[in-house]
Design a protein around this motif. Structure first.
Motif, short mmCIF file in Angstrom:
data_model
loop_
_atom_site.label_atom_id
_atom_site.label_comp_id
_atom_site.label_asym_id
_atom_site.label_seq_id
_atom_site.Cartn_x
_atom_site.Cartn_y
_atom_site.Cartn_z
N ALA A 25 3.39 12.41 -34.75
CA ALA A 25 2.76 13.12 -35.86
C ALA A 25 3.80 13.62 -36.84
O ALA A 25 5.00 13.49 -36.64
CB ALA A 25 1.94 14.29 -35.31
N ASP A 26 3.31 14.22 -37.94
CA ASP A 26 4.14 14.96 -38.90
C ASP A 26 5.08 14.07 -39.71
O ASP A 26 6.18 14.48 -40.06
CB ASP A 26 4.97 16.04 -38.18
N ILE A 27 4.63 12.85 -40.01
CA ILE A 27 5.44 11.93 -40.81
C ILE A 27 4.69 11.58 -42.08
O ILE A 27 3.51 11.25 -42.05
CB ILE A 27 5.79 10.65 -40.02
N LEU A 28 5.39 11.63 -43.20
CA LEU A 28 4.83 11.25 -44.49
C LEU A 28 5.77 10.22 -45.12
O LEU A 28 6.95 10.50 -45.32
CB LEU A 28 4.70 12.47 -45.41
N THR A 29 5.24 9.05 -45.41
CA THR A 29 6.01 7.98 -46.02
C THR A 29 5.35 7.57 -47.32
O THR A 29 4.15 7.32 -47.35
CB THR A 29 6.11 6.75 -45.09
N VAL A 30 6.14 7.48 -48.38
CA VAL A 30 5.61 7.11 -49.69
C VAL A 30 6.39 5.91 -50.21
O VAL A 30 7.61 5.97 -50.38
CB VAL A 30 5.72 8.27 -50.70
N TYR A 31 5.67 4.82 -50.43
CA TYR A 31 6.25 3.60 -50.98
C TYR A 31 5.97 3.53 -52.48
O TYR A 31 4.88 3.86 -52.93
CB TYR A 31 5.66 2.37 -50.32
N ALA A 32 6.94 3.03 -53.24
CA ALA A 32 6.77 2.89 -54.68
C ALA A 32 5.87 1.72 -55.04
O ALA A 32 5.45 1.61 -56.20
CB ALA A 32 8.13 2.71 -55.35
N ALA A 33 5.57 0.86 -54.08
CA ALA A 33 4.73 -0.31 -54.35
C ALA A 33 3.98 -0.67 -53.07
O ALA A 33 4.40 -0.31 -51.97
CB ALA A 33 5.57 -1.50 -54.82
N THR A 34 2.87 -1.36 -53.24
CA THR A 34 2.14 -1.85 -52.09
C THR A 34 2.87 -3.06 -51.50
O THR A 34 3.69 -3.69 -52.17
CB THR A 34 0.71 -2.23 -52.46
N GLU A 35 2.54 -3.39 -50.27
CA GLU A 35 3.27 -4.43 -49.56
C GLU A 35 3.14 -5.77 -50.28
O GLU A 35 2.04 -6.21 -50.64
CB GLU A 35 2.74 -4.56 -48.14
N GLY A 36 4.29 -6.42 -50.49
CA GLY A 36 4.32 -7.71 -51.15
C GLY A 36 4.56 -7.65 -52.64
O GLY A 36 4.73 -8.69 -53.29
N TYR A 37 4.61 -6.43 -53.22
CA TYR A 37 4.66 -6.29 -54.67
C TYR A 37 5.95 -5.64 -55.15
O TYR A 37 6.70 -5.02 -54.39
CB TYR A 37 3.45 -5.48 -55.16
N VAL A 38 6.16 -5.78 -56.45
CA VAL A 38 7.36 -5.28 -57.12
C VAL A 38 7.24 -3.78 -57.39
O VAL A 38 6.17 -3.29 -57.72
CB VAL A 38 7.58 -6.04 -58.45
#
Length: 498
Positions: free
Chosen positions: A416-429
């Motif tokens: 628990a207690d994890i926050l992950t933020v990606y700048a793009a969706t998977e497969g994209y620029v």
């Protein structure tokens, strides 16, 4: 002809209302019809169906279709559901799909998400997916089973929610969701889930296993019948992480060959210091140095001799075709390996761990999607702007990821207690120019303006602004779109300013 004109104008009006609600109040307008579908493999217990019916009603879906088919037939049934919605030519306020199948049999559920996301009348509207495992003989599965099998999850489609369950019985998960929906209908779904994750984690073995939500929503999703234009109701969960002790941040950024990256480092470093983080910055690491810096950061936290409230790690680099990070030596490092390194930190057990990833996750470019309409539509009403095809999605995994890395989306964890933020969706620029990246620059702007608000709410606002931007890439004259992907197993509200 008159019927088609009236139907098109009605859809256009509802789209305008929804867009206005997102722009002014940051909330979806879900006052339109709600569509729900339950797909279950044969042999699912009657108790499961009853529990789902109760949840559907608590979420405002008074009626729904139920189809009992083998898992292999789920895609065909969902295509039928999509075609039926499109045939009605009425914009739907929200769609909910519950998928119930034995563990290990629902391969690549993202195909199902994509199928519903192609529905024309659902463009710009939230789509909720509940993914629930059933055990042998149709009973809800118990503890100790592995998660949903399949390839790493692709990025979310617009306005989607998925649900799974971890070491807790899914029946208990659904009962908790139903109770919270009935007791606090004015809360957003993300607020409800944060409170639910807290309960689930407290009752799981060791208190570390937790469901995971994955979101690309552009606004708050309230399904309790509260009009988005009404005054703000009472706030959501009062349980909040204590960030009064040490907060540490590590920024690892490849500057070489990435114009504008230095501006991201400076902006994010300044924000972290303003928020009280003890900040370490390392630039131009090799692939091995990425791993070594994370290991050293973890060891320093474990040996600091005092309590640590929160850790933030930002990873900024070029990305490989499968989402790998590229060091200055051109070698690859898996971001999941870096996240797992920090999740082993003993002093951070029970405390929030934040990961920000500014990197491409593939080479695809999203042209966005716009409303479907007759050719003369644009002469009658201004067409709403396009949105990223992967925007407005919330998936909730009640099934924690297993040690093989299968199951919920890449970047989530069994802890628990994890926050992950990606700048793009998977497969994209992920886009960046000489002024910096859309993600980091917008994030800094939003957090500086509202540092005391819940971080998940702020990230939703960041995503809305990123989704509104049109980007001209270096290899294309046509505008392109981007949106964030947010994965969270947070169990409390997270406000970075004490």
């Amino acid at each position: 002809m008159a019927f088609l004109v009236a139907g098109t104008l009605q859809v256009a009006t509802q789209m305008a209302d929804n867009r206005d609600s997102l722009g002014r109040k940051g909330k979806y307008n879900v006052q339109g019809p709600r569509a729900a579908l339950m797909l279950s493999s044969p042999g699912v217990a009657a108790t499961a169906v009853t529990a789902l019916k109760d949840v559907f009603q608590a979420l405002g879906f008074e009626s729904f279709e139920r189809r009992e088919v083998p898992v292999q037939g789920f895609l065909e049934e969902l295509a039928w559901f999509r075609e039926r919605l499109d045939a009605h030519r009425r914009l739907v306020g929200c769609a909910l799909v519950a998928l119930v199948a034995p563990r290990g049999q629902l391969w690549q559920p993202q195909q199902l998400v994509w199928e519903l996301s192609s529905c024309g009348v659902l463009q710009g509207c939230p789509k909720v997916f509940l993914l629930l495992p059933s055990g042998p003989g149709g009973e809800w599965a118990g503890q100790g089973h592995r998660g949903w099998a399949g390839e790493p999850q692709a990025s979310l489609q617009a306005n989607t929610v998925l649900l799974h369950s971890a070491t807790l019985e899914p029946g208990a998960f659904l009962n908790g969701l139903r109770e919270l929906c009935s007791r606090t209908p004015h809360w957003s779904l993300v607020q409800l889930l944060t409170e639910l994750f807290h309960r689930v984690a407290e009752e799981s073995t060791g208190g570390t296993c937790c469901p995971v939500l994955q979101s690309s929503l552009r606004g708050a999703l309230c399904l309790g019948g509260v009009e988005p234009w009404r005054p703000e109701p009472a706030p959501g969960p009062s349980t909040q992480y204590d960030l009064s002790k040490t907060k540490a941040a590590l920024l690892l950024a490849v500057i070489q060959g990435r114009p504008g990256a230095q501006h991201d480092v400076e902006a994010l470093g300044g924000l972290c210091q303003a928020l009280g983080f003890e900040t370490t910055v390392r630039t131009n690491p090799t692939a091995q140095a990425f791993q070594e810096e994370l290991a050293q950061f973890r060891e320093q936290l474990d040996t600091c001799g005092g309590p640590v409230s929160c850790a933030l790690v930002a990873l900024m680099a070029h990305g490989g075709p499968q989402g790998q990070l590229l060091g200055t030596d051109g070698q690859e490092v898996q971001p999941q390996a870096l996240m797992q390194e920090l999740s082993r930190c003993q002093v951070l057990r029970g405390h929030p761990k934040i990961f920000l990833l500014q990197a491409c996750r593939g080479g695809k470019r999203d042209a966005g999607v716009g409303p479907t309409a007759l050719p003369w539509y644009r002469r009658w009403l201004p067409a709403p702007p396009s949105v990223p095809s992967h925007a407005d999605v919330l998936q909730i995994y009640a099934e924690a990821q297993d040690s093989s890395g299968r199951g919920p989306p890449s970047g989530s964890s069994h802890q628990a207690d994890i926050l992950t933020v990606y700048a793009a969706t998977e497969g994209y620029v992920a886009y960046r120019d000489e002024k910096g990246s859309d993600f980091i620059q917008t994030l800094v702007e939003v957090l500086r303006a509202n540092p005391g608000r819940d971080l998940l709410e702020l990230l939703t606002e960041v995503n809305r602004r990123v989704c509104e931007q049109d980007v001209l890439g270096p290899d294309c004259d046509e505008p392109r779109k981007a949106c964030l992907e947010i994965c969270s197993s947070l169990r409390r509200r997270l406000c970075l300013q004490v």
